[in-house]
Design a protein around this motif. Structure first.
Motif, PDB file in Angstrom:
ATOM      1  N   ILE A 337       0.770  -1.139  -0.132  1.00 25.76           N
ATOM      2  CA  ILE A 337      -0.006   0.049   0.142  1.00 25.76           C
ATOM      3  C   ILE A 337       0.559   1.199   0.011  1.00 25.76           C
ATOM      4  N   ARG A 338       1.915   1.293   0.924  1.00 27.91           N
ATOM      5  CA  ARG A 338       2.875   2.455   1.025  1.00 27.91           C
ATOM      6  C   ARG A 338       3.521   2.474  -0.592  1.00 27.91           C
ATOM      7  N   ALA A 339       3.694   1.629  -1.270  1.00 30.41           N
ATOM      8  CA  ALA A 339       4.524   1.602  -2.386  1.00 30.41           C
ATOM      9  C   ALA A 339       3.397   2.079  -3.519  1.00 30.41           C
ATOM     10  N   ALA A 340       2.354   1.663  -3.450  1.00 22.91           N
ATOM     11  CA  ALA A 340       1.025   2.133  -4.278  1.00 22.91           C
ATOM     12  C   ALA A 340       1.122   3.445  -4.186  1.00 22.91           C
ATOM     13  N   ALA A 341       0.726   4.096  -2.742  1.00 23.25           N
ATOM     14  CA  ALA A 341       0.696   5.501  -2.677  1.00 23.25           C
ATOM     15  C   ALA A 341       1.724   6.521  -3.096  1.00 23.25           C
ATOM     16  N   GLN A 342       2.954   6.035  -2.844  1.00 25.22           N
ATOM     17  CA  GLN A 342       3.999   6.716  -3.447  1.00 25.22           C
ATOM     18  C   GLN A 342       4.055   6.924  -4.909  1.00 25.22           C
ATOM     19  N   SER A 343       3.321   6.112  -5.680  1.00 26.19           N
ATOM     20  CA  SER A 343       3.539   6.175  -7.004  1.00 26.19           C
ATOM     21  C   SER A 343       2.460   7.368  -7.632  1.00 26.19           C
ATOM     22  N   PHE A 344       1.863   8.119  -6.656  1.00 27.36           N
ATOM     23  CA  PHE A 344       1.063   9.121  -7.124  1.00 27.36           C
ATOM     24  C   PHE A 344       1.593  10.455  -6.761  1.00 27.36           C
ATOM     25  N   ARG A 345       1.164  11.496  -7.717  1.00 27.87           N
ATOM     26  CA  ARG A 345       1.556  12.892  -7.409  1.00 27.87           C
ATOM     27  C   ARG A 345       0.785  13.239  -6.251  1.00 27.87           C
ATOM     28  N   ILE A 346       1.280  13.576  -5.167  1.00 27.80           N
ATOM     29  CA  ILE A 346       0.519  13.885  -3.969  1.00 27.80           C
ATOM     30  C   ILE A 346      -0.479  15.070  -3.904  1.00 27.80           C
ATOM     31  N   ASN A 347      -1.724  14.854  -3.369  1.00 25.58           N
ATOM     32  CA  ASN A 347      -2.477  15.715  -3.362  1.00 25.58           C
ATOM     33  C   ASN A 347      -2.707  16.280  -1.527  1.00 25.58           C
ATOM     34  N   PRO A 348      -2.418  17.464  -1.336  1.00 26.49           N
ATOM     35  CA  PRO A 348      -2.178  17.809   0.078  1.00 26.49           C
ATOM     36  C   PRO A 348      -3.870  17.771   0.750  1.00 26.49           C
ATOM     37  N   ALA A 349      -4.611  17.468  -0.095  1.00 23.79           N
ATOM     38  CA  ALA A 349      -6.068  17.685   0.427  1.00 23.79           C
ATOM     39  C   ALA A 349      -6.477  16.157   1.339  1.00 23.79           C
ATOM     40  N   PHE A 350      -5.783  15.167   1.166  1.00 20.90           N
ATOM     41  CA  PHE A 350      -5.679  13.946   1.648  1.00 20.90           C
ATOM     42  C   PHE A 350      -4.591  12.999   1.825  1.00 20.90           C
ATOM     43  N   ASP A 351      -4.414  12.148   2.823  1.00 19.20           N
ATOM     44  CA  ASP A 351      -3.235  11.238   3.014  1.00 19.20           C
ATOM     45  C   ASP A 351      -3.588  10.074   1.817  1.00 19.20           C
ATOM     46  N   THR A 352      -2.835   9.981   0.926  1.00 19.97           N
ATOM     47  CA  THR A 352      -2.936   9.035  -0.210  1.00 19.97           C
ATOM     48  C   THR A 352      -2.891   7.586   0.174  1.00 19.97           C
ATOM     49  N   GLU A 353      -1.987   7.303   1.387  1.00 18.61           N
ATOM     50  CA  GLU A 353      -1.791   6.033   1.700  1.00 18.61           C
ATOM     51  C   GLU A 353      -3.179   5.619   2.544  1.00 18.61           C
ATOM     52  N   THR A 354      -3.350   6.565   3.438  1.00 19.39           N
ATOM     53  CA  THR A 354      -4.619   6.188   4.207  1.00 19.39           C
ATOM     54  C   THR A 354      -5.852   6.171   3.345  1.00 19.39           C
ATOM     55  N   ALA A 355      -6.024   6.792   2.402  1.00 26.44           N
ATOM     56  CA  ALA A 355      -7.157   6.735   1.492  1.00 26.44           C
ATOM     57  C   ALA A 355      -7.285   5.462   0.807  1.00 26.44           C
ATOM     58  N   ILE A 356      -6.208   4.783   0.352  1.00 24.81           N
ATOM     59  CA  ILE A 356      -6.269   3.641  -0.408  1.00 24.81           C
ATOM     60  C   ILE A 356      -6.962   2.392   0.690  1.00 24.81           C
ATOM     61  N   THR A 357      -6.873   2.837   2.103  1.00 23.64           N
ATOM     62  CA  THR A 357      -7.312   1.707   2.769  1.00 23.64           C
ATOM     63  C   THR A 357      -8.942   1.875   3.025  1.00 23.64           C
ATOM     64  N   GLU A 358      -9.336   3.352   2.878  1.00 23.83           N
ATOM     65  CA  GLU A 358     -10.480   3.615   3.157  1.00 23.83           C
ATOM     66  C   GLU A 358     -11.657   3.576   1.952  1.00 23.83           C
ATOM     67  N   LEU A 359     -11.124   3.547   0.784  1.00 17.87           N
ATOM     68  CA  LEU A 359     -12.147   3.682  -0.253  1.00 17.87           C
ATOM     69  C   LEU A 359     -13.179   2.330  -0.281  1.00 17.87           C
ATOM     70  N   GLY A 360     -14.286   2.722  -0.630  1.00 22.37           N
ATOM     71  CA  GLY A 360     -15.470   1.881  -0.625  1.00 22.37           C
ATOM     72  C   GLY A 360     -15.494   1.694  -2.140  1.00 22.37           C
ATOM     73  N   THR A 361     -16.539   0.273  -2.237  1.00 21.51           N
ATOM     74  CA  THR A 361     -16.613  -0.112  -3.552  1.00 21.51           C
ATOM     75  C   THR A 361     -17.094   0.830  -4.658  1.00 21.51           C
ATOM     76  N   GLY A 362     -16.286   0.882  -5.598  1.00 18.60           N
ATOM     77  CA  GLY A 362     -16.813   2.120  -6.747  1.00 18.60           C
ATOM     78  C   GLY A 362     -16.106   3.215  -6.648  1.00 18.60           C
ATOM     79  N   GLU A 363     -15.150   3.401  -5.610  1.00 22.32           N
ATOM     80  CA  GLU A 363     -14.385   4.494  -5.181  1.00 22.32           C
ATOM     81  C   GLU A 363     -13.115   4.271  -5.856  1.00 22.32           C
ATOM     82  N   ALA A 364     -12.153   5.257  -5.980  1.00 22.65           N
ATOM     83  CA  ALA A 364     -10.803   5.044  -6.547  1.00 22.65           C
ATOM     84  C   ALA A 364     -10.095   6.335  -6.477  1.00 22.65           C
ATOM     85  N   LEU A 365      -8.826   6.020  -6.134  1.00 27.00           N
ATOM     86  CA  LEU A 365      -7.682   7.141  -6.598  1.00 27.00           C
ATOM     87  C   LEU A 365      -7.284   7.066  -7.845  1.00 27.00           C
TER      88      LEU A 365
END
Length: 495
Positions: A337-365
């Motif tokens: 998950i950490r590696a997947a998060a680091q592959s994205f260009r950061i958005n200061p509005a949220f923490d990418t690593e945390t968001a990946i684990t919180e996504l619901g079905t049909g949601e995505a980064l």
């Protein structure tokens, strides 16, 4: 769906759109099972079709066939449209032009290629050969090529392997040793491949890739669906087929440069199968093809669970990314998950690593390339619903669609043209006939000689008999004369 000439995939704070000119820079759809990868794939495929771009995709579970039917509103779709701010009456449900294909010829038009087109490298991987056996197979291909003998189906290759093994002494100095053991191992592997359905995949008429790059009368790109619930049960055959397809596209298509939109978009589901257990040389080949095929106007989108399933050199080529939820129950999963998060260009509005684990079905980064080819800032978005029907179709509908297709009949009946098998068999039959003729001639010569000998013997016997008879007659006469003279003398003396 299309919006202002762009492919709208999802929406969060901002709309996430693929620019058609950047669609051949490849992409990744990743996420755990049940998080919505298939819906994302379907939304993209529909949009490319609307754009006039043909699509090829593998239907592992059989639930992508619904593209052929218009979708219908339901509570889930209405709720998602409301959440996206899309008016229900403006969302168009529609069907798409679909062609069904199947290696086994059961759920679609048969897909075949020839042994020669597959080549020794891919075939060696498919057969699970050792380095030495791969070398022998390469020799077999080389000799067949030099002789101009086509290798079309498995019986051609089996005949060619036997031929080279039988004539190994003739080729040893030029090509090296071809042992009976290696030839035998290859033959056993070919039998296993045949049992797995390889005899259906190799043959003629072979698929013309241009048939997968068509548009309908309305200018919509055909969605070519490879029906492969059965094929995916043989992962090695599935992955080798898909790799062959990529290689063939790369070899056949001319250089196209930067286009306004791709010529073809290729979706590779269960992409980890392509790289699992693949030798280094094959992985390097995939990397090369992915890197260069975009210049041929082809976009390749890999669908898998973990981005780490894709080798880093290939992953680096995937500019358009959709990351669905991942679960972190183990240290290895947390690292992924950490590696997947680091592959994205950061958005200061949220923490990418945390968001990946919180996504619901049909949601995505989501991060797509901008007009200058730069990754956009990652956005948390909800994926649009598809416009065609969800789920599978029944067998009657599938058969009706296949028979109504313009291509019905083009690939349905297998052909068996003259190739290595027929040439080698004809040569062997000719040699056998020549041997039989020589043996018959030899037998005739022997019989002729025997008769001559017998005749000579009889002749000699006849001469000896005459001599003997003459001698006997002479002796008899002499004896007769002697006896006669003796008797006369005796009589004279008596008187």
């Amino acid at each position: 769906m299309l919006k202002d000439g762009k492919i709208l995939v999802g929406k969060g704070e901002l709309e996430s759109c693929i620019l058609p000119a950047m669609a051949n820079r490849h992409g990744l759809i990743a996420g755990a099972t049940g998080t919505g990868k298939t819906i994302t794939l379907k939304v993209m495929a529909e949009s490319f079709s609307d754009l006039g771009v043909p699509v090829f995709l593998a239907d592992i579970k059989g639930d992508l066939a619904g593209c052929v039917k218009a979708g219908k509103a339901n509570d889930n779709i209405n709720g998602r449209l409301d959440g996206l701010g899309i008016p229900r009456d403006s969302f168009m449900y529609k069907s798409y032009p679909v062609r069904f294909w199947d290696v086994y010829g059961e759920g679609g038009h048969p897909v075949r290629t020839t042994i020669s087109e597959m080549g020794a490298t891919l075939l060696s991987r498919l057969l699970g050969l050792t380095d030495i056996q791969t070398g022998v197979l390469s020799i077999v291909f080389r000799i067949a090529d030099e002789k101009g003998w086509m290798l079309i189906d498995l019986k051609d290759l089996r005949a060619m392997v036997s031929y080279v093994a039988d004539h190994a002494d003739e080729y040893r100095n030029e090509y090296g040793n071809v042992s009976k053991q290696s030839a035998g191992a290859i033959q056993r592997a070919l039998l296993q491949l045949e049992d797995a359905g390889g005899d259906l995949f190799f043959g003629e008429p072979d698929i013309q890739l241009s048939d997968w790059m068509q548009t309908d009368d309305n200018g919509c790109g055909y969605i070519n669906i490879l029906h492969c619930p059965k094929l995916s049960q043989t992962p090695l055959l599935y992955s080798t087929f898909m790799l062959w397809l990529l290689a063939e596209l790369f070899e056949e298509l001319p250089e196209a440069g930067d286009l306004e939109k791709p010529k073809l978009v290729f979706f590779f589901d269960e992409a980890h199968l392509l790289f699992s257990g693949a030798p280094k040389s094959l992985r390097e080949k995939v990397e090369q093809v992915v890197k260069l095929i975009r210049s041929k106007g082809v976009g390749v989108y890999f669908i898998t669970q973990q981005p780490s399933d894709i080798p880093d050199p290939v992953l680096a080529q995937l500019g358009n990314r959709v990351q669905h939820a991942l679960r972190a129950y183990t240290p290895a999963e947390q690292k992924a998950i950490r590696a997947a998060a680091q592959s994205f260009r950061i958005n200061p509005a949220f923490d990418t690593e945390t968001a990946i684990t919180e996504l619901g079905t049909g949601e995505a980064l989501i991060s797509f390339l901008d007009e200058k080819g730069r990754p956009s800032m990652v956005e948390r978005a909800t994926i649009l619903p598809p416009q065609s029907s969800m789920g599978a179709i029944d067998d009657d509908r599938r058969k009706a669609e296949i028979k109504a297709d313009d291509y019905y009949g083009k690939y349905e009946n297998a052909e068996d043209t003259e190739s290595a098998y027929e040439i080698i068999n004809a040569a062997e039959e000719k040699e056998a006939a020549a041997r039989e003729e020589a043996a018959q001639k030899e037998a005739e010569e022997k019989e002729k000689a025997a008769k001559a000998k017998e005749k000579e013997k009889k002749k000699k016997n006849s001469v000896v008999g005459k001599v003997a008879n003459s001698a006997v007659n002479t002796i008899g006469r002499e004896i007769g004369r002697s006896i006669g003279r003796g008797l006369l003398n005796t009589i004279k003396k008596m008187f």
